[in-house]
Scaffold this motif. Sequence first.
Motif: not given
Ligand code: ADP
Length: 442
Positions: A332, A385, A336, A360, A391-392, A395
């Motif tokens: 991630n 994303s 991002y 980061d 796909s969200g 996390l």
């Molecule tokens: P995705 O599959 O969209 O990456 P995640 O559940 O991993 O879904 O992350 C959810 C959202 O959190 C992401 O769509 C992104 O907008 C935000 N995100 C996650 N990690 C970071 C990061 N290190 N910096 C900025 N935004 C992040």
Amino acid sequence: MDNRYKAARLISTLSLFYAGVILLGLLTGLLIELLLVASIALLVWHYLNLNRLRHYLWQSRRFAPPEGSGSWRPVFDGIYKLQMRNQQRRSQLGELVRRFREGAEALPDAVMLIGQHHVILWSNTQAHELLGLRWPEDRGQRIDNLVRSPEFGHFIRARNDKEPLILTSPIDTQRQLEMRLMPYGDHQRLLVIRDITLLVRLENMRRDFVANVSHELRTPLTVVKGYLEMLSDPSQMDPAMWQQVHRMLVSQTDRMDSLVSQLTELSSLESARQSKGSQRIDVSQLLAIVEQEVDAVYRDKQLQVTFDVTPGIDMFGEPRQMRSAFSNLIFNAVKYTPAGRHIEVVWKKVAAGALFSVKDDGDGIEPEHLLRLTERFYRVDKARSRDTGGSGLGLSIVKHALGNHQSELKIRSTVGKGSCFSFEIPSHLLDSRRISEQANES
Ligand code: ADP
């Protein structure tokens, strides 16, 4: 019945008394005078006893009546017997009420006994908490004066007791209550209230989940379908165009495949029980593999990624789940964080166990999104994303994997400065033998 308490005994005692007086009167020749004196004495004695009875009934606080003598003995003894019987009944009744209350207190639901004119006769502790009642001050109050809502007023007045009412809690708008009314005794009703907040939330989640999955699958499916229609006559397509179509078809099917695998992973994580720490995980080795993968996939992206990993801090857990947690957070950050910035991955020993963090200096996340990031399908910027293949669900997977290892994901982020995703593995899930060996070596 005891012979002492029979009416015949009363009459015979009286007859004997007057027979004695008459005999004495005949012997002394003062029959009339003696009869008069004896009758007055009898009257005074009866009056005195009557006064004792009055005093006992209205003034005395004693449980037992005074000792009676002569014809008054059956009266006082009778009162005593009645008192004993009442006391026994009272304690039986008290025991019954106590058992009912104990039973109602043990129920998980709130229970309230409503009398005529919707007056609260009794309620258990759960009812006080759910409706915010002050007890015992609110006993005897009308329930519709305390729960002030038109739907509730209508519900409590309605004769149809079958339909339950779903109502937002009068003291907490986040809570949903289900109320049921049932007839109870004469002119009384039992109001049973259940907190269904969790049920409603689960139902909403289920609905959202189905909608999200359908939406996520429909987008690539529409693209694939469109291209397949174009392919109905391949002779019309030049090789360059075909290359482009093929690339698109592969990318969209990859996307669907990744979504389905992530969903399967999430569902297996949710049904997995707490990790029993069955397998040892060499975290530094695992992180070295993720580092290589990052390098392979994002070689062209100008990022400075540093891994500061303390070797020898191994942990116990489910390797697949922990690998997923570590790699999702690292990928991630790489996805991002804009090119030219820095990412620092740390795994080190801390007082309570071991800390993993990915920091980061990217664009950061606005505060309103932070609490929702671990929700399934939640993305800050959907379009961005999706471009990065997200796909969200990432996390959400991390959250569940960590939950199975008695750990929790912490997210700190400042817009314009960057983000830090971290978690701590508790010391009892760490391989302490390996850690002390490592400490001795260094
Ligand atoms: P995705 O599959 O969209 O990456 P995640 O559940 O991993 O879904 O992350 C959810 C959202 O959190 C992401 O769509 C992104 O907008 C935000 N995100 C996650 N990690 C970071 C990061 N290190 N910096 C900025 N935004 C992040």
